[in-house]
Scaffold this motif. Structure first.
Motif, PDB file in Angstrom:
ATOM      1  N   UNK A 180       0.818  -1.227   0.000  1.00 10.53           N
ATOM      2  CA  UNK A 180       0.000   0.000   0.000  1.00 10.53           C
ATOM      3  C   UNK A 180       0.847   1.271   0.000  1.00 10.53           C
ATOM      4  N   UNK A 181       1.938   1.226   0.761  1.00 12.55           N
ATOM      5  CA  UNK A 181       2.776   2.425   0.909  1.00 12.55           C
ATOM      6  C   UNK A 181       3.435   2.852  -0.397  1.00 12.55           C
ATOM      7  N   UNK A 182       3.462   1.969  -1.388  1.00 17.71           N
ATOM      8  CA  UNK A 182       4.140   2.286  -2.656  1.00 17.71           C
ATOM      9  C   UNK A 182       3.168   2.611  -3.784  1.00 17.71           C
ATOM     10  N   UNK A 183       1.880   2.586  -3.479  1.00 23.93           N
ATOM     11  CA  UNK A 183       0.874   2.787  -4.532  1.00 23.93           C
ATOM     12  C   UNK A 183       1.052   4.159  -5.193  1.00 23.93           C
ATOM     13  N   UNK A 184       1.257   5.160  -4.362  1.00 21.78           N
ATOM     14  CA  UNK A 184       1.396   6.512  -4.902  1.00 21.78           C
ATOM     15  C   UNK A 184       2.575   6.595  -5.883  1.00 21.78           C
ATOM     16  N   UNK A 185       3.653   5.889  -5.568  1.00 24.60           N
ATOM     17  CA  UNK A 185       4.812   5.936  -6.466  1.00 24.60           C
ATOM     18  C   UNK A 185       4.482   5.342  -7.843  1.00 24.60           C
ATOM     19  N   UNK A 186       3.678   4.291  -7.857  1.00 25.13           N
ATOM     20  CA  UNK A 186       3.306   3.694  -9.149  1.00 25.13           C
ATOM     21  C   UNK A 186       2.376   4.661  -9.901  1.00 25.13           C
ATOM     22  N   UNK A 187       1.516   5.327  -9.154  1.00 25.08           N
ATOM     23  CA  UNK A 187       0.658   6.330  -9.803  1.00 25.08           C
ATOM     24  C   UNK A 187       1.503   7.468 -10.384  1.00 25.08           C
ATOM     25  N   UNK A 188       2.548   7.843  -9.677  1.00 26.07           N
ATOM     26  CA  UNK A 188       3.459   8.866 -10.213  1.00 26.07           C
ATOM     27  C   UNK A 188       4.121   8.373 -11.508  1.00 26.07           C
ATOM     28  N   UNK A 189       4.463   7.093 -11.539  1.00 26.78           N
ATOM     29  CA  UNK A 189       5.084   6.544 -12.758  1.00 26.78           C
ATOM     30  C   UNK A 189       4.112   6.654 -13.928  1.00 26.78           C
ATOM     31  N   UNK A 190       2.854   6.392 -13.648  1.00 28.27           N
ATOM     32  CA  UNK A 190       1.811   6.575 -14.690  1.00 28.27           C
ATOM     33  C   UNK A 190       1.751   8.027 -15.129  1.00 28.27           C
ATOM     34  N   UNK A 191       1.746   8.938 -14.156  1.00 27.43           N
ATOM     35  CA  UNK A 191       1.686  10.364 -14.473  1.00 27.43           C
ATOM     36  C   UNK A 191       2.881  10.770 -15.341  1.00 27.43           C
ATOM     37  N   UNK A 192       4.050  10.311 -14.924  1.00 26.53           N
ATOM     38  CA  UNK A 192       5.276  10.697 -15.647  1.00 26.53           C
ATOM     39  C   UNK A 192       5.250  10.121 -17.071  1.00 26.53           C
ATOM     40  N   UNK A 193       4.788   8.887 -17.192  1.00 29.64           N
ATOM     41  CA  UNK A 193       4.648   8.283 -18.532  1.00 29.64           C
ATOM     42  C   UNK A 193       3.697   9.132 -19.376  1.00 29.64           C
ATOM     43  N   UNK A 194       2.618   9.577 -18.751  1.00 29.71           N
ATOM     44  CA  UNK A 194       1.636  10.399 -19.453  1.00 29.71           C
ATOM     45  C   UNK A 194       2.221  11.730 -19.901  1.00 29.71           C
ATOM     46  N   UNK A 195       2.970  12.391 -19.019  1.00 27.41           N
ATOM     47  CA  UNK A 195       3.601  13.679 -19.413  1.00 27.41           C
ATOM     48  C   UNK A 195       4.510  13.458 -20.607  1.00 27.41           C
ATOM     49  N   UNK A 196       5.296  12.379 -20.535  1.00 29.26           N
ATOM     50  CA  UNK A 196       6.244  12.095 -21.613  1.00 29.26           C
ATOM     51  C   UNK A 196       5.490  11.847 -22.918  1.00 29.26           C
ATOM     52  N   UNK A 197       4.480  10.991 -22.857  1.00 26.10           N
ATOM     53  CA  UNK A 197       3.718  10.651 -24.064  1.00 26.10           C
ATOM     54  C   UNK A 197       3.051  11.889 -24.664  1.00 26.10           C
ATOM     55  N   UNK A 198       2.590  12.792 -23.803  1.00 27.68           N
ATOM     56  CA  UNK A 198       1.955  14.021 -24.301  1.00 27.68           C
ATOM     57  C   UNK A 198       2.913  14.878 -25.104  1.00 27.68           C
ATOM     58  N   UNK A 199       4.124  14.946 -24.627  1.00 28.42           N
ATOM     59  CA  UNK A 199       5.106  15.799 -25.310  1.00 28.42           C
ATOM     60  C   UNK A 199       5.695  15.103 -26.534  1.00 28.42           C
ATOM     61  N   UNK A 200       6.083  13.846 -26.364  1.00 32.67           N
ATOM     62  CA  UNK A 200       6.877  13.171 -27.397  1.00 32.67           C
ATOM     63  C   UNK A 200       6.102  12.126 -28.200  1.00 32.67           C
ATOM     64  N   UNK A 201       4.823  11.985 -27.926  1.00 32.43           N
ATOM     65  CA  UNK A 201       4.033  10.958 -28.628  1.00 32.43           C
ATOM     66  C   UNK A 201       4.082   9.637 -27.873  1.00 32.43           C
ATOM     67  N   UNK A 212      14.417   0.317 -24.908  1.00 33.70           N
ATOM     68  CA  UNK A 212      13.610   1.452 -24.434  1.00 33.70           C
ATOM     69  C   UNK A 212      14.438   2.732 -24.449  1.00 33.70           C
ATOM     70  N   UNK A 213      15.662   2.625 -23.951  1.00 38.71           N
ATOM     71  CA  UNK A 213      16.478   3.835 -23.845  1.00 38.71           C
ATOM     72  C   UNK A 213      16.770   4.432 -25.217  1.00 38.71           C
ATOM     73  N   UNK A 214      17.066   3.586 -26.189  1.00 38.04           N
ATOM     74  CA  UNK A 214      17.349   4.080 -27.539  1.00 38.04           C
ATOM     75  C   UNK A 214      16.160   4.880 -28.069  1.00 38.04           C
ATOM     76  N   UNK A 215      14.985   4.315 -27.839  1.00 36.35           N
ATOM     77  CA  UNK A 215      13.767   4.968 -28.305  1.00 36.35           C
ATOM     78  C   UNK A 215      13.599   6.349 -27.643  1.00 36.35           C
ATOM     79  N   UNK A 216      13.805   6.381 -26.343  1.00 37.04           N
ATOM     80  CA  UNK A 216      13.610   7.632 -25.588  1.00 37.04           C
ATOM     81  C   UNK A 216      14.639   8.684 -25.998  1.00 37.04           C
ATOM     82  N   UNK A 217      15.869   8.241 -26.121  1.00 33.61           N
ATOM     83  CA  UNK A 217      16.948   9.173 -26.466  1.00 33.61           C
ATOM     84  C   UNK A 217      16.676   9.808 -27.822  1.00 33.61           C
TER      85      UNK A 217
END
Ligand code: TRP
Length: 331
Positions: free
Chosen positions: A156-177, A321-326
């Protein structure tokens, strides 16, 4: 047969794994590994914000890896590795820093708890907060996104961190597709209270733990130290209020549990005898894995071999993954 979904989880090497860790977190992961493709790593980089002793991190890393291996982790389905062995993790973390709002980090529970404590005690609000702690969720998002995880089993204590990972993935996808999948946290079923020696929740911070794979004589000593009430052997006892019974129920079969429950209720069994029954049960369940565990802990090169092999497999996915992101970020 494995489910198509990719499961990923990290275990932080900050202590010797105890019965509470095993029942609450590690055993469910071992069960899950039987039918899921799983990335599982020892999160040694995450331990760095609180432990500055390399030997200690290394020791706990071996303990956790050896425990998982000897307690039945499915190593065909699971890629078991050390977080710090994958160079791509440092790079992805740095990239993700640039799409992560500072405000998101300000909302992280663990950081906020520190700030609140500092405010209460009247010291500088950032006292004791290093950047490893502050940016902990970015590293964790990188862990999750680097391996294209679908499902992230956490406490339970780590749920927020996984939600943050979702948020961060979303920010990235919004900017870079479209780049990252959005991971889902799954919170394990509540295994009920796993009491420690003093009846409170078993936890390193209460100093009431029993290490899972300690030598038999140490296990016995600990079990004998469990605190009980002062009922006489003749008296009937409430199993549901007994640490001994609760601990027993995490290791015994349904029939054995029912039989011990009856003996508690019937009276005629002292706590000393109940402790012996508990000790013998845990000791017999753990005797085989303990032998292998002790062997691995005295031959850590064999643990390294497994972790290195895991790292090789993990690196293939990480590099992709890294190649794609870079490319998306820098052209
Ligand atoms: N932060 C987790 C903990 O303290 C460990 C962890 C690190 C983790 N990276 C992760 C868990 C990625 C799940 C996914 O328990």
């Amino acid at each position: 047969m494995t489910d198509e979904k990719i499961v990923l989880t990290g275990i932080k090497p900050t202590g010797t794994p105890h019965i509470g860790n095993y029942i609450g977190a590690l055993r469910p992961l071992i069960d899950m590994s039987q039918n899921h493709k799983t990335f599982m790593f020892i999160a040694d980089l995450h331990a760095l914000n609180s432990i500055h002793d390399a030997k200690e991190i290394k020791q706990h890393t071996y303990e956790i890896a050896a425990l998982m291996i000897t307690m039945g982790l499915n190593l065909e389905n699971t890629i078991l590795f050390r977080q710090s062995d994958i160079n791509e993790i440092y790079q992805l973390t740095e990239f993700l820093m640039n799409v992560t709002p500072k405000g998101l980090m300000n909302r992280a529970h663990s950081y906020k708890a520190m700030i609140e404590k500092n405010t209460e005690t009247g010291v500088d609000i950032d006292s004791g907060v290093n950047m490893g702690l502050y940016t902990y969720p970015v590293l964790m998002a990188a862990d999750i996104l680097l391996y294209n995880s679908d499902i992230v089993p956490v406490g339970k204590d780590q749920k927020q961190h996984v939600e943050f990972a979702r948020d961060i993935a979303g920010y990235f996808n919004n900017i870079y597709g479209e780049t990252f999948k959005l991971p889902e946290p799954i919170i394990g079923e509540d295994c009920g209270l796993i009491p420690g020696l003093d009846g409170r929740k078993m936890s390193k911070s209460y100093d009431n733990t029993i290490p899972l794979l300690c030598p038999s004589n140490e296990l016995k000593k600990k079990v004998m130290r469990i605190i009980t009430d002062s009922k006489t052997p003749e008296e009937s006892k409430n199993p549901d209020e007994s640490t001994i019974f609760q601990m027993y129920s995490h290791f015994a079969s349904a029939d054995e549990i029912a039989a011990l429950r009856k003996r508690f209720l019937d009276g005629g069994m002292g706590y000393g005898e109940a402790k012996t029954i508990l000790f013998e049960k845990i000791d017999s369940v753990l005797s085989e894995p303990r032998k292998r565990y002790e062997y691995l802990m005295t031959n850590p090169s064999e643990i390294d071999a497994i972790l290195n092999q895991g790292a090789e497999r993990a690196r293939v996915v990480a590099a992709r993954t890294l190649t794609k992101v870079k490319k998306k970020m820098l052209g």
